[in-house]
Design an enzyme around this catalytic site. Structure first.
Site, PDB file in Angstrom:
ATOM      1  N   SER A   1       3.444  -2.098  10.135  1.00  0.00           N
ATOM      2  CA  SER A   1       4.911  -2.078  10.237  1.00  0.00           C
ATOM      3  C   SER A   1       5.536  -3.436   9.932  1.00  0.00           C
ATOM      4  O   SER A   1       6.425  -3.904  10.643  1.00  0.00           O
ATOM      5  CB  SER A   1       5.347  -1.576  11.622  1.00  0.00           C
ATOM      6  OG  SER A   1       4.893  -0.256  11.842  1.00  0.00           O
TER       7      SER A   1
ATOM      8  N   GLY B   1       3.020  -1.325   4.300  1.00  0.00           N
ATOM      9  CA  GLY B   1       3.012   0.113   4.109  1.00  0.00           C
ATOM     10  C   GLY B   1       4.372   0.635   3.680  1.00  0.00           C
ATOM     11  O   GLY B   1       4.809   0.456   2.548  1.00  0.00           O
ATOM     12  N   GLY B   2       5.072   1.280   4.610  1.00  0.00           N
ATOM     13  CA  GLY B   2       6.331   1.948   4.296  1.00  0.00           C
ATOM     14  C   GLY B   2       7.356   1.067   3.612  1.00  0.00           C
ATOM     15  O   GLY B   2       8.061   1.504   2.688  1.00  0.00           O
TER      16      GLY B   2
ATOM     17  N   GLU C   1      -7.041   4.634   7.851  1.00  0.00           N
ATOM     18  CA  GLU C   1      -6.844   6.038   7.476  1.00  0.00           C
ATOM     19  C   GLU C   1      -8.066   6.592   6.755  1.00  0.00           C
ATOM     20  O   GLU C   1      -8.417   7.765   6.907  1.00  0.00           O
ATOM     21  CB  GLU C   1      -5.582   6.166   6.611  1.00  0.00           C
ATOM     22  CG  GLU C   1      -4.313   5.891   7.403  1.00  0.00           C
ATOM     23  CD  GLU C   1      -3.110   5.544   6.556  1.00  0.00           C
ATOM     24  OE1 GLU C   1      -2.049   5.274   7.148  1.00  0.00           O
ATOM     25  OE2 GLU C   1      -3.221   5.533   5.312  1.00  0.00           O
TER      26      GLU C   1
ATOM     27  N   GLU D   1      -5.122  -4.939  10.511  1.00  0.00           N
ATOM     28  CA  GLU D   1      -4.110  -3.933  10.804  1.00  0.00           C
ATOM     29  C   GLU D   1      -4.413  -3.265  12.141  1.00  0.00           C
ATOM     30  O   GLU D   1      -5.301  -2.405  12.213  1.00  0.00           O
ATOM     31  CB  GLU D   1      -4.080  -2.862   9.710  1.00  0.00           C
ATOM     32  CG  GLU D   1      -3.621  -3.350   8.361  1.00  0.00           C
ATOM     33  CD  GLU D   1      -3.271  -2.182   7.436  1.00  0.00           C
ATOM     34  OE1 GLU D   1      -2.149  -2.155   6.934  1.00  0.00           O
ATOM     35  OE2 GLU D   1      -4.121  -1.306   7.260  1.00  0.00           O
TER      36      GLU D   1
ATOM     37  N   HIS E   1      -9.640   0.835   5.063  1.00  0.00           N
ATOM     38  CA  HIS E   1      -8.382   1.108   5.759  1.00  0.00           C
ATOM     39  C   HIS E   1      -8.629   2.137   6.859  1.00  0.00           C
ATOM     40  O   HIS E   1      -9.442   3.051   6.715  1.00  0.00           O
ATOM     41  CB  HIS E   1      -7.336   1.622   4.757  1.00  0.00           C
ATOM     42  CG  HIS E   1      -5.952   1.659   5.321  1.00  0.00           C
ATOM     43  ND1 HIS E   1      -5.514   2.677   6.147  1.00  0.00           N
ATOM     44  CD2 HIS E   1      -4.907   0.811   5.181  1.00  0.00           C
ATOM     45  CE1 HIS E   1      -4.264   2.445   6.487  1.00  0.00           C
ATOM     46  NE2 HIS E   1      -3.868   1.326   5.912  1.00  0.00           N
TER      47      HIS E   1
ATOM     48  N   ASN F   1       0.860  -1.183   0.000  1.00  0.00           N
ATOM     49  CA  ASN F   1       0.000   0.000   0.000  1.00  0.00           C
ATOM     50  C   ASN F   1       0.898   1.235   0.000  1.00  0.00           C
ATOM     51  O   ASN F   1       1.467   1.591   1.025  1.00  0.00           O
ATOM     52  CB  ASN F   1      -0.908  -0.019   1.240  1.00  0.00           C
ATOM     53  CG  ASN F   1      -1.820   1.193   1.292  1.00  0.00           C
ATOM     54  OD1 ASN F   1      -1.955   1.945   0.322  1.00  0.00           O
ATOM     55  ND2 ASN F   1      -2.458   1.410   2.430  1.00  0.00           N
ATOM     56  N   TRP F   2       1.022   1.855  -1.159  1.00  0.00           N
ATOM     57  CA  TRP F   2       1.921   3.008  -1.290  1.00  0.00           C
ATOM     58  C   TRP F   2       1.347   4.266  -0.664  1.00  0.00           C
ATOM     59  O   TRP F   2       2.055   5.265  -0.533  1.00  0.00           O
ATOM     60  CB  TRP F   2       2.213   3.265  -2.765  1.00  0.00           C
ATOM     61  CG  TRP F   2       3.039   2.191  -3.420  1.00  0.00           C
ATOM     62  CD1 TRP F   2       3.530   1.044  -2.848  1.00  0.00           C
ATOM     63  CD2 TRP F   2       3.466   2.149  -4.789  1.00  0.00           C
ATOM     64  NE1 TRP F   2       4.231   0.307  -3.763  1.00  0.00           N
ATOM     65  CE2 TRP F   2       4.212   0.956  -4.966  1.00  0.00           C
ATOM     66  CE3 TRP F   2       3.290   2.997  -5.870  1.00  0.00           C
ATOM     67  CZ2 TRP F   2       4.776   0.606  -6.198  1.00  0.00           C
ATOM     68  CZ3 TRP F   2       3.847   2.638  -7.100  1.00  0.00           C
ATOM     69  CH2 TRP F   2       4.583   1.466  -7.254  1.00  0.00           C
ATOM     70  N   LYS F   3       0.071   4.265  -0.339  1.00  0.00           N
ATOM     71  CA  LYS F   3      -0.592   5.434   0.238  1.00  0.00           C
ATOM     72  C   LYS F   3      -0.371   6.651  -0.681  1.00  0.00           C
ATOM     73  O   LYS F   3      -0.410   6.499  -1.902  1.00  0.00           O
ATOM     74  CB  LYS F   3      -0.128   5.652   1.682  1.00  0.00           C
ATOM     75  CG  LYS F   3      -0.327   4.382   2.527  1.00  0.00           C
ATOM     76  CD  LYS F   3      -0.085   4.583   3.995  1.00  0.00           C
ATOM     77  CE  LYS F   3      -0.321   3.272   4.733  1.00  0.00           C
ATOM     78  NZ  LYS F   3      -0.185   3.418   6.186  1.00  0.00           N
TER      79      LYS F   3
ATOM     80  N   GLY G   1       2.448   2.532  10.631  1.00  0.00           N
ATOM     81  CA  GLY G   1       3.362   3.652  10.461  1.00  0.00           C
ATOM     82  C   GLY G   1       4.046   4.113  11.726  1.00  0.00           C
ATOM     83  O   GLY G   1       4.659   5.176  11.753  1.00  0.00           O
TER      84      GLY G   1
END
Length: 264
Positions: free
Chosen positions: A222, A243-244, A108, A178, A106, A13-15, A184
């Site tokens: 993470s 994610g990151g 967010e 999640e 998600h 997930n590049w967001k 994050g």
């Protein structure tokens, strides 16, 4: 416990990242790793979820990848079809562009952009009716976990899903757990804690549908190469929503390899 025949999923997930040139370089780097060490669809489903304006360029760049990589939309409209809905993209429009997968729910989206339960359900309904596969996100906040409400919150989110999924649509559902406090933050649920929640989700799904034992349940929060091997070894963790670490091709590839090795 999950069915041992479930093929893992690892989805990046590049967001709201990165710039177009960097996204193209990221794909080229990932393709190079997959060329050197291919991962088959039978070993692991690999996907990336770029920003909406990069969906088609990324899809085009992946056409000649040594291993298949799915392109996943990060969200879709709660409005179906086409119409006067400025800024929205429906499931039908995604399908028309050969984008067959979408993230929904998600944290967010729920917390920052106001996707309440009814909005999330409408999005799931529209996605499934358009023929998309839904990666449905669930998870609890730190406050909910500390209050002993984690399982209750997550299982309620599974029950919300059940109100809009028809019996013959469950094969188009992937669940991603999640814990919100681990997204994050660098914090990660221990493999034991993650497995315990995944087992609860599995049990909840099994009570709702006969397909419950076959649904892939991914862990997000993470995920890194350093913890991917331990997570992959858990019986009810069938992959990762990354994610990151997905913004680094080497890290993302190593996570995919960790889950693919389970099928070797």
């Amino acid at each position: 416990m999950s069915d041992s025949t479930i093929t893992p999923w690892v989805v990046g997930n590049w967001k709201m990242n990165p710039m177009q040139a960097n996204s193209q370089q990221l794909i080229q780097d990932l393709k190079q790793y997959l060329k050197q060490t291919p991962i088959t669809e039978q070993q692991c489903h690999i996907g990336v979820a770029p920003i909406s304006i990069a969906l088609l360029p990324i899809q085009q760049a992946l056409l000649d990848a040594q291993s298949p990589v799915k392109v996943v939309a990060q969200d879709l409209s709660r409005m179906a079809g086409t119409g006067a809905y400025t800024g929205e993209v429906s499931g039908e429009l995604l399908k028309d562009s050969q984008i067959d997968y979408v993230l929904i729910g998600h944290s967010e989206r729920r917390e920052i952009f106001g996707d309440d339960v009814e909005h999330v359900k409408a999005k799931v309904l529209n996605a499934l009716n358009a023929g998309l596969t839904v990666i449905y996100c669930v998870g609890e906040s730190l406050e909910q976990r500390e209050a002993g409400q984690a399982e209750q919150v997550v299982l309620q989110q599974i029950c919300d899903l059940a109100t809009v999924v028809k019996a013959d649509q469950w094969h188009n559902i992937v669940v991603a757990y999640e814990p919100i406090w681990a997204i994050g933050t660098g914090k990660t649920a221990s493999p034991e804690d993650a497995q315990a929640m995944h087992a609860q989700i599995r049990q909840g799904l099994a009570q709702i549908t006969a397909e419950g034992k076959n649904i892939a349940i991914l862990y997000g929060g993470s995920v890194k190469p350093e913890n991917a091997v331990e997570l992959a070894a858990c019986p009810d963790i069938n992959g990762a929503l990354v994610g990151g670490a997905s913004l680094n091709a080497a890290s993302f590839f190593e996570i995919a390899r960790a889950f693919a090795k389970i099928k070797e």
